[in-house]
Design a protein around this motif. Structure first.
Motif, PDB file in Angstrom:
ATOM      1  N   LYS A 205     -32.378 -26.313  55.428  1.00  0.00           N
ATOM      2  CA  LYS A 205     -32.740 -27.466  54.412  1.00  0.00           C
ATOM      3  C   LYS A 205     -32.940 -27.043  53.080  1.00  0.00           C
ATOM      4  O   LYS A 205     -32.878 -27.582  52.168  1.00  0.00           O
ATOM      5  CB  LYS A 205     -34.047 -28.101  55.209  1.00  0.00           C
ATOM      6  CG  LYS A 205     -34.480 -29.490  54.492  1.00  0.00           C
ATOM      7  CD  LYS A 205     -35.346 -30.087  55.475  1.00  0.00           C
ATOM      8  CE  LYS A 205     -36.657 -29.611  55.797  1.00  0.00           C
ATOM      9  NZ  LYS A 205     -37.718 -30.361  56.443  1.00  0.00           N
ATOM     10  N   ASP A 237     -32.078 -26.398  47.477  1.00  0.00           N
ATOM     11  CA  ASP A 237     -32.522 -27.529  48.183  1.00  0.00           C
ATOM     12  C   ASP A 237     -31.276 -28.115  48.778  1.00  0.00           C
ATOM     13  O   ASP A 237     -30.359 -28.486  47.882  1.00  0.00           O
ATOM     14  CB  ASP A 237     -33.184 -28.530  47.227  1.00  0.00           C
ATOM     15  CG  ASP A 237     -33.820 -29.863  48.089  1.00  0.00           C
ATOM     16  OD1 ASP A 237     -33.613 -29.702  49.374  1.00  0.00           O
ATOM     17  OD2 ASP A 237     -34.127 -30.716  47.326  1.00  0.00           O
ATOM     18  N   VAL A 279     -36.191 -22.635  55.775  1.00  0.00           N
ATOM     19  CA  VAL A 279     -36.372 -23.585  56.654  1.00  0.00           C
ATOM     20  C   VAL A 279     -35.315 -24.567  56.979  1.00  0.00           C
ATOM     21  O   VAL A 279     -34.506 -25.100  56.100  1.00  0.00           O
ATOM     22  CB  VAL A 279     -37.421 -24.587  55.956  1.00  0.00           C
ATOM     23  CG1 VAL A 279     -38.051 -25.747  56.931  1.00  0.00           C
ATOM     24  CG2 VAL A 279     -38.703 -23.946  55.285  1.00  0.00           C
ATOM     25  N   ASP A 280     -35.167 -24.604  58.553  1.00  0.00           N
ATOM     26  CA  ASP A 280     -33.673 -25.484  58.834  1.00  0.00           C
ATOM     27  C   ASP A 280     -34.368 -26.971  58.956  1.00  0.00           C
ATOM     28  O   ASP A 280     -35.510 -27.300  58.644  1.00  0.00           O
ATOM     29  CB  ASP A 280     -33.244 -24.895  60.178  1.00  0.00           C
ATOM     30  CG  ASP A 280     -34.076 -25.043  61.277  1.00  0.00           C
ATOM     31  OD1 ASP A 280     -35.127 -25.737  61.209  1.00  0.00           O
ATOM     32  OD2 ASP A 280     -33.898 -24.213  62.361  1.00  0.00           O
ATOM     33  N   GLU A 281     -33.238 -27.685  59.394  1.00  0.00           N
ATOM     34  CA  GLU A 281     -33.574 -29.072  59.500  1.00  0.00           C
ATOM     35  C   GLU A 281     -34.369 -29.685  60.724  1.00  0.00           C
ATOM     36  O   GLU A 281     -34.988 -30.796  60.701  1.00  0.00           O
ATOM     37  CB  GLU A 281     -32.114 -29.996  59.690  1.00  0.00           C
ATOM     38  CG  GLU A 281     -31.245 -29.981  58.451  1.00  0.00           C
ATOM     39  CD  GLU A 281     -30.348 -30.886  58.547  1.00  0.00           C
ATOM     40  OE1 GLU A 281     -29.913 -31.260  59.521  1.00  0.00           O
ATOM     41  OE2 GLU A 281     -29.906 -31.178  57.354  1.00  0.00           O
ATOM     42  N   GLU A 282     -34.675 -28.650  61.534  1.00  0.00           N
ATOM     43  CA  GLU A 282     -35.676 -28.690  62.644  1.00  0.00           C
ATOM     44  C   GLU A 282     -37.077 -28.146  62.180  1.00  0.00           C
ATOM     45  O   GLU A 282     -37.822 -28.100  63.017  1.00  0.00           O
ATOM     46  CB  GLU A 282     -35.370 -28.144  63.889  1.00  0.00           C
ATOM     47  CG  GLU A 282     -34.085 -29.140  64.460  1.00  0.00           C
ATOM     48  CD  GLU A 282     -33.506 -28.396  65.683  1.00  0.00           C
ATOM     49  OE1 GLU A 282     -34.417 -27.579  66.319  1.00  0.00           O
ATOM     50  OE2 GLU A 282     -32.258 -28.411  65.905  1.00  0.00           O
ATOM     51  N   ASP A 283     -37.131 -27.755  60.945  1.00  0.00           N
ATOM     52  CA  ASP A 283     -38.334 -27.333  60.396  1.00  0.00           C
ATOM     53  C   ASP A 283     -38.856 -26.037  61.052  1.00  0.00           C
ATOM     54  O   ASP A 283     -39.967 -25.668  61.006  1.00  0.00           O
ATOM     55  CB  ASP A 283     -39.613 -28.229  60.635  1.00  0.00           C
ATOM     56  CG  ASP A 283     -39.317 -29.274  59.329  1.00  0.00           C
ATOM     57  OD1 ASP A 283     -38.945 -29.077  58.409  1.00  0.00           O
ATOM     58  OD2 ASP A 283     -39.988 -30.502  59.738  1.00  0.00           O
ATOM     59  N   ARG A 284     -37.922 -25.175  61.375  1.00  0.00           N
ATOM     60  CA  ARG A 284     -38.096 -23.974  61.932  1.00  0.00           C
ATOM     61  C   ARG A 284     -37.977 -23.033  60.811  1.00  0.00           C
ATOM     62  O   ARG A 284     -37.142 -23.264  59.800  1.00  0.00           O
ATOM     63  CB  ARG A 284     -37.090 -23.358  63.000  1.00  0.00           C
ATOM     64  CG  ARG A 284     -37.354 -24.050  64.312  1.00  0.00           C
ATOM     65  CD  ARG A 284     -36.276 -23.785  65.261  1.00  0.00           C
ATOM     66  NE  ARG A 284     -34.898 -24.218  64.651  1.00  0.00           N
ATOM     67  CZ  ARG A 284     -33.746 -24.229  65.643  1.00  0.00           C
ATOM     68  NH1 ARG A 284     -33.867 -24.009  66.959  1.00  0.00           N
ATOM     69  NH2 ARG A 284     -32.814 -24.732  65.191  1.00  0.00           N
ATOM     70  N   ARG A 285     -39.025 -22.076  60.648  1.00  0.00           N
ATOM     71  CA  ARG A 285     -39.058 -21.185  59.485  1.00  0.00           C
ATOM     72  C   ARG A 285     -38.592 -19.928  59.759  1.00  0.00           C
ATOM     73  O   ARG A 285     -38.951 -19.161  60.849  1.00  0.00           O
ATOM     74  CB  ARG A 285     -40.337 -21.251  58.909  1.00  0.00           C
ATOM     75  CG  ARG A 285     -41.037 -22.668  58.429  1.00  0.00           C
ATOM     76  CD  ARG A 285     -42.421 -22.692  58.410  1.00  0.00           C
ATOM     77  NE  ARG A 285     -42.915 -22.203  57.043  1.00  0.00           N
ATOM     78  CZ  ARG A 285     -42.935 -22.500  56.033  1.00  0.00           C
ATOM     79  NH1 ARG A 285     -42.610 -23.628  55.743  1.00  0.00           N
ATOM     80  NH2 ARG A 285     -43.325 -21.766  54.872  1.00  0.00           N
TER      81      ARG A 285
END
Length: 302
Positions: A205, A237, A279-285
């Motif tokens: 993301k 972004d 940060v991916d689309e599942e908000d994992r960092r």
């Protein structure tokens, strides 16, 4: 009431001036109470000289057991506030026991002083240099005055300054290479680099780059680490694609940085890191951190 006020005034007033104080660069230092004071700037091997003026209160006689000035380099840990560890201690005796009736002026000089460490005000520790004047008295209590000054030490560019190349990977999902043009930067430098996406099978993301300062105090089981994020930059972004590259250009000038400090007098260290955050689309960092060295270049004037 006036008598009571007078009873708590010191028997004499002490002021300290530097020989070249008017022409020397002044640096702001924040005190414990939040007040900002300007202090003269020196570097190691300079001579620190000036005059000490002592005025008796309302011309009254002040008996003393001697007058001295000390040049101190001190480290104070905030968990042990009030206890100073002296790594530099020089003293000049200014006067033998006697009496002060009117203004007395004492010249002083500390020649070519070795001041190996920079002034530092951190989260849990501070390193300071100070002149301490003491009018020694017996039962009446000694009278002490302090004057802080700032030390900054400058170095030439390092002869070897290798680039940084690292990889970030999650097996069969993500493979990123990033490189920075060097590993050592002066405080006014620009960090240049590139980030390459070799394999992208997760939906990224956004991607940020952070400058972090890590201050370590104490030793062994008593080590305390404090990490601050000093700056954060959005590099991207949206979702990258395989083969894409992202340029990195970060100017260090706007930030409150110090040189890297390594194991200062076995009391504390200050290190800096570049921290890459995805940060991916599942908000994992996902993180990748790289230490860099900061130094104060000779040509820098602030």
């Amino acid at each position: 009431m006036n008598f009571l006020l007078g009873a708590f005034k010191p028997a004499c007033n002490i002021s300290i001036t530097f020989t070249d104080g008017k022409n020397r660069k002044q640096v702001p230092i924040k005190k414990d109470n939040g007040q900002i004071l300007m202090n003269p700037l020196f570097q190691s091997q300079e001579t620190i000289a000036g005059k000490i003026h002592i005025d008796s209160y309302q011309g009254k006689k002040v008996e003393h057991n001697g007058v001295k000035v000390e040049l101190l380099g001190q480290i104070e840990m905030y968990f042990d506030r009030g206890n100073f560890y002296d790594f530099t201690s020089l003293v000049r005796e200014l006067d033998v026991p006697g009496e002060i009736y009117e203004r007395k002026t004492y010249p002083f000089e500390f020649s070519s002083v070795e001041m190996p460490y920079e002034t530092y005000n951190g989260v849990n520790v501070r390193l300071r240099y100070v002149l301490k004047v003491t009018v020694t008295r017996g039962y009446a209590g000694s009278i002490v005055e302090y004057q802080d000054f700032v030390v900054r030490n400058y170095v030439p560019p390092p002869p070897i300054n290798n680039s940084i190349k690292m990889e970030v990977g999650i097996e069969d999902c993500l493979h990123i290479e990033f490189e920075y043009n060097k590993s050592k930067y002066h405080l006014k430098d620009v960090i240049l680099g590139k980030i390459y996406f070799l394999l992208v099978r997760i939906k990224i993301k956004n991607m940020d780059l952070e400058i972090r300062r890590r201050e370590s105090t104490g030793a062994g089981a008593n080590t305390h680490v404090e990490t601050e994020t000093l700056a954060k930059f959005e590099l991207m972004d949206g979702a990258p694609v395989r083969g894409e590259s992202i340029p990195v250009r970060v100017f260090l000038t706007p930030y409150d940085l110090t040189p890297t400090h390594t194991n200062i007098n076995n009391k504390f260290s200050v290190k800096y890191y570049l921290n890459l955050v995805l940060v991916d689309e599942e908000d994992r960092r996902y993180f990748k951190q790289q230490e860099i060295t900061l130094y104060r270049l000779k040509e820098e004037t602030s």
